[in-house]
Design a protein around this motif. Sequence first.
Motif, PDB file in Angstrom:
ATOM      1  N   ASP A   1     -12.226  -9.387  -6.935  1.00 11.99           N
ATOM      2  CA  ASP A   1     -13.024 -10.214  -6.035  1.00 11.99           C
ATOM      3  C   ASP A   1     -12.346 -10.314  -4.675  1.00 11.99           C
ATOM      4  N   VAL A   2     -11.028 -10.193  -4.664  1.00  9.65           N
ATOM      5  CA  VAL A   2     -10.252 -10.240  -3.424  1.00  9.65           C
ATOM      6  C   VAL A   2      -8.927  -9.544  -3.680  1.00  9.65           C
ATOM      7  N   CYS A   3      -8.344  -9.009  -2.624  1.00  8.56           N
ATOM      8  CA  CYS A   3      -7.043  -8.354  -2.730  1.00  8.56           C
ATOM      9  C   CYS A   3      -6.097  -9.003  -1.724  1.00  8.56           C
ATOM     10  N   LEU A   4      -4.952  -9.457  -2.199  1.00  8.26           N
ATOM     11  CA  LEU A   4      -3.949 -10.061  -1.324  1.00  8.26           C
ATOM     12  C   LEU A   4      -2.833  -9.057  -1.079  1.00  8.26           C
ATOM     13  N   VAL A   5      -2.485  -8.872   0.194  1.00  9.28           N
ATOM     14  CA  VAL A   5      -1.404  -7.967   0.551  1.00  9.28           C
ATOM     15  C   VAL A   5      -0.362  -8.737   1.348  1.00  9.28           C
ATOM     16  N   GLY A   6       0.880  -8.252   1.302  1.00  9.67           N
ATOM     17  CA  GLY A   6       1.942  -8.909   2.047  1.00  9.67           C
ATOM     18  C   GLY A   6       3.293  -8.416   1.584  1.00  9.67           C
ATOM     19  N   VAL A   7       4.327  -8.808   2.322  1.00  3.25           N
ATOM     20  CA  VAL A   7       5.684  -8.397   1.960  1.00  3.25           C
ATOM     21  C   VAL A   7       6.111  -9.120   0.697  1.00  3.25           C
ATOM     22  N   SER A   8       7.192  -8.663   0.111  1.00  5.57           N
ATOM     23  CA  SER A   8       7.717  -9.268  -1.107  1.00  5.57           C
ATOM     24  C   SER A   8       8.077 -10.733  -0.887  1.00  5.57           C
ATOM     25  N   ARG A   9       7.712 -11.587  -1.845  1.00  8.40           N
ATOM     26  CA  ARG A   9       8.001 -13.029  -1.858  1.00  8.40           C
ATOM     27  C   ARG A   9       7.213 -13.809  -0.815  1.00  8.40           C
ATOM     28  N   SER A  10       5.996 -13.375  -0.533  1.00  2.32           N
ATOM     29  CA  SER A  10       5.161 -14.092   0.442  1.00  2.32           C
ATOM     30  C   SER A  10       4.062 -14.902  -0.261  1.00  2.32           C
ATOM     31  N   SER A  11       4.311 -15.294  -1.485  1.00  2.00           N
ATOM     32  CA  SER A  11       3.417 -16.175  -2.261  1.00  2.00           C
ATOM     33  C   SER A  11       2.165 -15.489  -2.779  1.00  2.00           C
ATOM     34  N   LYS A  12       2.159 -14.168  -2.863  1.00  3.60           N
ATOM     35  CA  LYS A  12       0.967 -13.477  -3.356  1.00  3.60           C
ATOM     36  C   LYS A  12       0.697 -13.821  -4.825  1.00  3.60           C
ATOM     37  N   THR A  13       1.729 -13.725  -5.658  1.00  9.12           N
ATOM     38  CA  THR A  13       1.528 -13.940  -7.091  1.00  9.12           C
ATOM     39  C   THR A  13       1.049 -15.360  -7.418  1.00  9.12           C
ATOM     40  N   PRO A  14       1.724 -16.417  -6.953  1.00  9.03           N
ATOM     41  CA  PRO A  14       1.215 -17.761  -7.295  1.00  9.03           C
ATOM     42  C   PRO A  14      -0.179 -18.029  -6.741  1.00  9.03           C
ATOM     43  N   THR A  15      -0.489 -17.451  -5.571  1.00  7.21           N
ATOM     44  CA  THR A  15      -1.832 -17.641  -5.020  1.00  7.21           C
ATOM     45  C   THR A  15      -2.864 -16.935  -5.890  1.00  7.21           C
TER      46      THR A  15
ATOM     47  N   ALA B   1     -10.316 -13.813 -15.494  1.00  2.00           N
ATOM     48  CA  ALA B   1      -9.613 -13.665 -14.220  1.00  2.00           C
ATOM     49  C   ALA B   1      -8.103 -13.730 -14.422  1.00  2.00           C
ATOM     50  N   MET B   2      -7.658 -14.582 -15.341  1.00  4.10           N
ATOM     51  CA  MET B   2      -6.223 -14.687 -15.598  1.00  4.10           C
ATOM     52  C   MET B   2      -5.689 -13.396 -16.194  1.00  4.10           C
ATOM     53  N   HIS B   3      -6.417 -12.812 -17.129  1.00  2.00           N
ATOM     54  CA  HIS B   3      -6.011 -11.516 -17.690  1.00  2.00           C
ATOM     55  C   HIS B   3      -5.961 -10.456 -16.583  1.00  2.00           C
ATOM     56  N   TYR B   4      -6.934 -10.509 -15.675  1.00  2.00           N
ATOM     57  CA  TYR B   4      -6.977  -9.524 -14.587  1.00  2.00           C
ATOM     58  C   TYR B   4      -5.731  -9.640 -13.710  1.00  2.00           C
ATOM     59  N   VAL B   5      -5.371 -10.863 -13.339  1.00  2.00           N
ATOM     60  CA  VAL B   5      -4.211 -11.067 -12.470  1.00  2.00           C
ATOM     61  C   VAL B   5      -2.939 -10.572 -13.151  1.00  2.00           C
ATOM     62  N   LEU B   6      -2.805 -10.847 -14.438  1.00  2.00           N
ATOM     63  CA  LEU B   6      -1.624 -10.377 -15.163  1.00  2.00           C
ATOM     64  C   LEU B   6      -1.523  -8.852 -15.146  1.00  2.00           C
ATOM     65  N   ALA B   7      -2.678  -8.192 -15.216  1.00  2.00           N
ATOM     66  CA  ALA B   7      -2.692  -6.723 -15.265  1.00  2.00           C
ATOM     67  C   ALA B   7      -2.574  -6.086 -13.888  1.00  2.00           C
ATOM     68  N   HIS B   8      -2.804  -6.873 -12.828  1.00  2.00           N
ATOM     69  CA  HIS B   8      -2.824  -6.300 -11.483  1.00  2.00           C
ATOM     70  C   HIS B   8      -1.880  -7.022 -10.530  1.00  2.00           C
ATOM     71  N   ASP B   9      -0.783  -7.525 -11.074  1.00  2.00           N
ATOM     72  CA  ASP B   9       0.197  -8.222 -10.245  1.00  2.00           C
ATOM     73  C   ASP B   9       1.188  -7.241  -9.639  1.00  2.00           C
ATOM     74  N   ASP B  10       1.523  -7.478  -8.387  1.00  2.00           N
ATOM     75  CA  ASP B  10       2.569  -6.711  -7.702  1.00  2.00           C
ATOM     76  C   ASP B  10       2.304  -5.207  -7.714  1.00  2.00           C
ATOM     77  N   GLY B  11       1.047  -4.830  -7.459  1.00  2.00           N
ATOM     78  CA  GLY B  11       0.716  -3.417  -7.318  1.00  2.00           C
ATOM     79  C   GLY B  11       0.429  -2.695  -8.612  1.00  2.00           C
ATOM     80  N   GLN B  12       0.410  -3.412  -9.742  1.00  2.00           N
ATOM     81  CA  GLN B  12       0.114  -2.760 -11.020  1.00  2.00           C
ATOM     82  C   GLN B  12      -1.382  -2.463 -11.122  1.00  2.00           C
ATOM     83  N   GLY B  13      -1.712  -1.419 -11.857  1.00  2.00           N
ATOM     84  CA  GLY B  13      -3.107  -1.111 -12.163  1.00  2.00           C
ATOM     85  C   GLY B  13      -3.989  -1.030 -10.939  1.00  2.00           C
TER      86      GLY B  13
END
Length: 294
Positions: A146-160, A126-138
Amino acid sequence: MPHRAINLHLVSDSTGETLNSIARATLARFEDHHVIHHRWSLVRSRLQLDRVLEGVQHEPGPVLFTLVDRSLRHALEEVCERLGVPCLSVLDQTMDLLQSQIGAQAKEKRAAQHVMDADYFRRIDAMHYVLAHDDGQGTAGIAEADVCLVGVSRSSKTPTCFYLANRGIKAANVPIVPGAPLPREIENPPCPVVGLTIEAPALIEIRRHRLRLIGADGVRQSTTDYIDPESVKAEILAARRLCTARGWPVIDVTRRSIEETAATVLQLMDAWHARRGQTAPQPAAAVPAAGGGA
């Protein structure tokens, strides 16, 4: 009147994560307290325990411990009793309750929760997946999420997303950018989509801090749309309307910790799968990002 400082000794035969979590959770309820933590991890021999006992004798204070070895437990309890220092095995009551209900004795196995089992490798994946799919990548990989988080820039998507990965959940992160279309992979998503929103003043402060960190000296912070109050309000409103139009639930993260946001995401995932008669991915046990275990 000021509170006196106390020493708190956390003694573990593993990494100390469990003890650190318990200490944080309980001490958070004491205001203006001053506690000096003494963390003793990987205590697995009498020589190592002797160092702990010297520390407790030199700086007396309550002792919380998770030790499996009976001889080490006995030695620690004996010295604490002689010093008049409170000593508590934090897992004993829970273990006794479960043993009585399960009808079996627990195995004396240290660091049982840290084995490299299926959950462990699921978290790594899961950690590898998040690294590859952060901020709209891949975005093509959203099909595996398993889930997709959407939101404006700097709305805590990455740390979540990273926190969820620590629970073995593959979380894709798709930013909502003014004037930019969402990736087509999210038009008919194969997984729950959850929006994250935040109040404008908090978002502006986070973005200002971000600009300072990256050394954006050439950006006129008073006029750029990135932190312009009216532009930010419009951006947040447009993102919320988009989520509402798509039927995506939205979490306001303004006053939530990352842990609270992630817990709500997991609840929304369960509800999404329940509506479809499916079984939601079961998160692995939480592993604190810092601090030392049982």
